[in-house]
Design an enzyme around this catalytic site. Structure first.
Site, PDB file in Angstrom:
ATOM      1  N   GLU A 249       0.859  -1.399  -0.007  1.00  0.00           N
ATOM      2  CA  GLU A 249      -0.037   0.032  -0.074  1.00  0.00           C
ATOM      3  C   GLU A 249       1.011   1.453  -0.015  1.00  0.00           C
ATOM      4  O   GLU A 249       1.722   1.345   0.707  1.00  0.00           O
ATOM      5  CB  GLU A 249      -0.941  -0.006   1.344  1.00  0.00           C
ATOM      6  CG  GLU A 249      -1.890   1.101   1.510  1.00  0.00           C
ATOM      7  CD  GLU A 249      -2.874   0.833   2.535  1.00  0.00           C
ATOM      8  OE1 GLU A 249      -3.385  -0.377   2.504  1.00  0.00           O
ATOM      9  OE2 GLU A 249      -3.248   1.702   3.077  1.00  0.00           O
ATOM     10  N   HIS A 325     -10.208   3.171   3.232  1.00  0.00           N
ATOM     11  CA  HIS A 325      -9.362   3.740   4.055  1.00  0.00           C
ATOM     12  C   HIS A 325     -10.113   3.671   5.506  1.00  0.00           C
ATOM     13  O   HIS A 325     -11.225   4.326   5.597  1.00  0.00           O
ATOM     14  CB  HIS A 325      -8.548   5.156   3.919  1.00  0.00           C
ATOM     15  CG  HIS A 325      -7.559   5.433   4.978  1.00  0.00           C
ATOM     16  ND1 HIS A 325      -7.771   6.528   5.739  1.00  0.00           N
ATOM     17  CD2 HIS A 325      -6.597   4.629   5.732  1.00  0.00           C
ATOM     18  CE1 HIS A 325      -7.054   6.500   6.571  1.00  0.00           C
ATOM     19  NE2 HIS A 325      -6.152   5.626   6.663  1.00  0.00           N
TER      20      HIS A 325
HETATM   21 MG    MG Z   1      -2.778   3.143   4.364  1.00  0.00          MG
END
Ligand code: MG
Length: 399
Positions: A249, A325
């Site tokens: 990520e 998120h």
């Molecule tokens: Mg992150």
């Protein structure tokens, strides 16, 4: 129905924290500078070893029919200021159920704020309006969006602020959260290009330890919080492949789309990102550059529920997945629970932080045995718990 008032409520309280809060921080883009690399970052003021002081800034949108919508916490007082100064006057007197109309007007009135702080403020207002609309109709937002698509949304344990350097603690924490029913975990690196080869070895040692503890086949992800450059990311990706992460990520800063695309061509590890990417148009550029495999918008930053729906449609059309998120669990859960399981297979739970972000809520969205249960409360379930509020300041009111 008409909006009569927008209230900012700044709350303080004392929250219980996990024993593992806080052991380490994530690498940051500014760590290429030595004076920043060694800095620890303040977490929250401690009351004792199990309690911290928490503050939360919430928006409350009130109507002439008595029903109100809540969003929060906001990430900083400056966002509340934008809500009061710029956005509240635009929505006052309007029908709060017209979420698309109000979003479009707020956005068109903010050409200099279409990314960043103003958009974050618009996102929060949009979430409060969706909470209000659901409460007015007596339905969870997940149902208004066409869901729920399942009874449970699988969660993954996001281990930000856990130790990265004490590998004994890493083993302990990984086993602990796997034992709590999580079938996937994401861990954060502490080192980037500023830490040289020694930092690379430490990152790899973290990955190796986790794979050993969690075993082959366990979903393991890594997050570099935008802090690497392309040569470093290529080198790290080569070293990480043997641990078969489900994704890597934010290896690079968000606008480096060509860099992401090049990295993707040189690694078998899926690349994810997007928590710092805002609006459908920015994600369109990500998709067209073939920069990422998984999009991770933050609903409270990218434009709210209204905008997340557009990003979801865009992602689906490009055969990309969306795993939002994990800042605001309630908004995330209503969204994820309303999308196809193939589009939103997993939802992040920041296991150390989400109880603190949600401290003032009567019913926080928390996972049970590694799953979030599809939400049933009206709106986005944003009810504040008066018992948790030790002091309250109404920062400002708009008409
Ligand atoms: Mg992150």
């Amino acid at each position: 129905m008409k909006i009569t008032n927008v209230r900012l409520r700044k709350l303080t309280g004392t929250a219980e924290c996990d024993p593992g809060f806080v052991e380490d921080r994530v690498v940051m883009p500014i760590d290429v500078y030595p004076e920043h690399r060694l800095l620890e970052r303040a977490a929250l003021p401690r009351v004792d070893d199990r309690h911290v002081r928490v503050e939360g800034l919430f928006i409350q949108i009130e109507t002439d029919e008595g029903v109100s919508g809540i969003a929060g916490p906001l990430l900083g007082d400056h966002l509340g200021q934008i809500v009061v100064d710029r956005l509240a006057p635009m929505i006052a007197g309007r029908d709060p159920r017209s979420t698309e109309l109000l979003w479009d007007q707020m956005f068109r009135q903010s050409p200099d704020g279409r990314l960043g702080d103003t958009l974050m403020a618009i996102s929060a207002v949009d979430c409060a309006l969706w909470d209000l609309k659901g409460k007015a109709l007596g339905e969870p937002v997940a149902r208004l969006l066409g869901g729920p698509t399942r009874d449970r949304v699988p969660a993954y344990a996001s281990m930000i602020s856990s130790s990265t350097s004490d590998l004994g603690l890493v083993r302990e924490r990984a086993a602990e959260w796997s034992g709590k029913g999580y079938r996937a975990q994401k861990w954060f690196f502490r080192h980037g290009p500023g830490s040289g080869n020694e930092g690379i070895d430490k990152n790899v040692a973290l990955a190796r330890t986790l794979r050993e503890v969690l075993g082959d086949g366990y979903d393991l992800m890594f997050d570099a919080w935008m802090s690497w450059d392309l040569p470093y990311a290529l080198k790290m990706a080569r070293r990480l492949e043997e641990f078969a992460p489900r994704w890597l990520e934010e290896p690079l800063m968000p606008d480096r789309l060509d860099g992401h695309a090049e990295l993707r061509q040189h690694t078998s590890i899926p690349i994810s990102g997007g928590e710092h990417t805002m609006t459908r148009w920015s994600f369109k550029a990500v998709a067209e550059a073939r920069a990422m495999d998984i999009l991770q918008p933050d609903i409270y930053w990218t434009g709210g529920i209204s905008e997340a729906l557009k990003i979801a449609a865009l992602a689906s059309a490009h055969d990309l997945q969306v795993m939002v998120h994990g800042f605001n669990n309630p908004a995330n859960l209503h969204f994820s629970a309303a999308m196809s399981p193939s589009l939103t297979p997993l939802q992040e739970n920041q296991v150390l932080w989400s109880p603190l972000f949600q401290h003032f809520l009567k019913e926080p969205a928390q996972s049970v045995d590694g799953d979030f249960l599809a939400p049933a409360a009206p709106g986005m379930g944003m009810e504040l718990d008066p018992d948790k509020i030790e002091s309250e300041t109404v920062v400002m009111m708009g008409e």
